[in-house]
Enzyme design. Structure first.
Site, PDB file in Angstrom:
ATOM      1  N   ALA A 168       0.829  -1.208   0.000  1.00 42.68           N
ATOM      2  CA  ALA A 168       0.000   0.000   0.000  1.00 42.68           C
ATOM      3  C   ALA A 168       0.861   1.253   0.000  1.00 42.68           C
ATOM      4  O   ALA A 168       0.650   2.173  -0.796  1.00 42.68           O
ATOM      5  CB  ALA A 168      -0.935  -0.006   1.204  1.00 42.68           C
ATOM      6  N   ASP A 169       1.838   1.315   0.892  1.00 45.13           N
ATOM      7  CA  ASP A 169       2.707   2.496   0.953  1.00 45.13           C
ATOM      8  C   ASP A 169       3.494   2.672  -0.339  1.00 45.13           C
ATOM      9  O   ASP A 169       3.662   3.792  -0.836  1.00 45.13           O
ATOM     10  CB  ASP A 169       3.675   2.370   2.132  1.00 45.13           C
ATOM     11  CG  ASP A 169       2.995   2.600   3.469  1.00 45.13           C
ATOM     12  OD1 ASP A 169       2.159   3.511   3.563  1.00 45.13           O
ATOM     13  OD2 ASP A 169       3.293   1.869   4.421  1.00 45.13           O
ATOM     14  N   SER A 170       4.010   1.574  -0.879  1.00 48.41           N
ATOM     15  CA  SER A 170       4.850   1.671  -2.067  1.00 48.41           C
ATOM     16  C   SER A 170       4.056   2.098  -3.295  1.00 48.41           C
ATOM     17  O   SER A 170       4.496   2.960  -4.062  1.00 48.41           O
ATOM     18  CB  SER A 170       5.538   0.327  -2.335  1.00 48.41           C
ATOM     19  OG  SER A 170       6.386  -0.027  -1.257  1.00 48.41           O
TER      20      SER A 170
END
Length: 402
Positions: A168-170
């Protein structure tokens, strides 16, 4: 050679992964990124995870790459003045605090656009700047759950699972970089001046996964996790282990490639079976196809599987470990793993590859306050004033910087 983004000035107020990765991706292509950390509270990525031989966190080395580091208390009056000077000449500001943090500090988008009407502002948050979940705290795993990724990952009779990296962050970092460039393009074409890019951490995965929603709403099909097979088997494939213990992934993306795959694992009898004449018909009997592939792969060594698949121009790809990634000839040929002089730590290089203006790794993540003095000097502060700001705690400097 001039980097394509060498005139792009970015201020990063981000922390952890999502916001900082968006600026890191742009810094690879020459963007001048100034990352701001509080003098008494640095980015947690400096300390999270394993450390290199020099004691610096390897995650920080790559997320902090190519960035200048300013240690500044931007919530103080003196710090606010410095931030304003930076904003006035910047193109982009990136932040990924909870909604309302900038507004409470008196530097929300309205104020930032008063300082610089052309400023593009990327705002990354758990669930977005508005809505009923606006103030709910969130991390990447919560976003993976909300996007549906975790629901589709794992075995049918087992629990939902997270992938082996911060998906999700990436993906948010990647989508954030895209959003910045779209907003800059709109500014360049006179379509809009500075605008706000509002990005929730679950949304990039939601967009990239894409097909579950139209599958449900358009075809009344609800994808379910399916272990070593795809949640919706529309083409043959899956994950299989050879007789000598090597995992391979097998896939086919069209009726033609599917026929070649079936011929490789089962000969003409399987490939010419009328149940598999089209992908649509094949999808009704995917368990039979999966079992046929599994029987073939598990009874042959990797070399035998690769030879037979190559003979039929079918795809069976070995699953690489990290150790195999760093020695892989194709990855090395592409120049995808790089470092800088004097550094043992290697990182993934700039991607994508541009023929005329390729990206460049200039340095890895620097110490706290590494560039504070030089940045303030460029803003017109003399050494005495900088020393006074440091003594007052508004600014921090790295002891090695002169």
């Amino acid at each position: 050679m001039t980097s394509p983004l060498h005139q792009l000035k970015i201020i990063e107020l981000g922390h952890v992964i999502a916001g900082p990765l968006s600026t890191s991706l742009l810094s690879d292509f020459g963007a001048d990124v100034i990352k701001i950390e509080a003098p008494n509270r640095t980015d947690m990525m400096r300390d999270l995870g394993p450390k290199a031989g020099d004691g610096v966190g390897v995650w920080w080395k790559t997320l902090g790459r190519n960035k200048k580091i300013l240690s500044l208390d931007w919530k103080s009056g003196e710090g606010r003045d410095i931030l304003r000077r930076l904003v006035e000449s910047a193109d982009v500001l990136v932040e990924n605090f909870r909604p309302g943090v900038l507004e409470r500090a008196g530097i929300g988008p309205e104020t930032l656009h008063e300082w610089n009407p052309d400023l593009v502002i990327l705002r990354v948050s758990g669930y977005g700047q508005g809505g009923p979940m606006r103030d709910v705290p969130a991390f990447g795993r919560a976003a993976e759950a909300m996007s549906g990724l975790a629901h589709l990952t794992g075995f049918a009779d087992g629990p939902p699972m997270h992938p082996g990296f911060p998906a999700a962050d990436s993906t948010t970092g990647l989508m954030g970089a895209l959003g910045i460039m779209i907003a800059l393009f709109a500014r360049e074409k006179g379509i809009a001046r500075g605008q706000v890019v509002d990005l929730a951490v679950f949304e990039a995965l939601l967009r990239l996964m894409d097909y579950p929603v139209p599958a449900l709403t358009g075809a009344n099909l609800s994808p379910r996790r399916n272990g070593l097979r795809q949640p919706m088997d529309f083409a043959p494939g899956g994950m299989f282990r050879t007789s000598d213990g090597v995992w391979v992934t097998v896939s086919a993306g069209s009726a033609e490639t599917a026929q070649r795959l079936l011929r490789a694992v089962g000969g003409d009898a399987l490939a010419d079976d009328p149940r598999f004449a089209t992908l649509g018909e094949m999808s009704q009997h995917m368990a039979v196809v999966f079992d046929a592939i599994n029987d073939f792969v598990t009874q042959h060594t990797l070399a035998e599987v690769e030879a037979e698949f190559a003979r039929h121009d079918a795809v069976a790809s070995r699953v690489l470990s990290v150790e195999e990634i760093v020695t892989n000839e194709q990855i090395r040929h592409r120049g995808d793993i790089v470092s800088v002089e004097g550094e043992q730590t290697q990182v993934i290089g700039p991607i994508p590859h541009l023929s005329a203006t390729p990206g460049e790794l200039r340095w890895l993540g620097r110490p706290p306050g590494a560039d504070s003095r030089s940045i303030l000097r460029n803003l017109g502060y003399d050494d005495d004033r900088i020393s006074a700001l440091c003594e007052a705690g508004f600014v921090g400097v790295d002891g090695s910087e002169t």
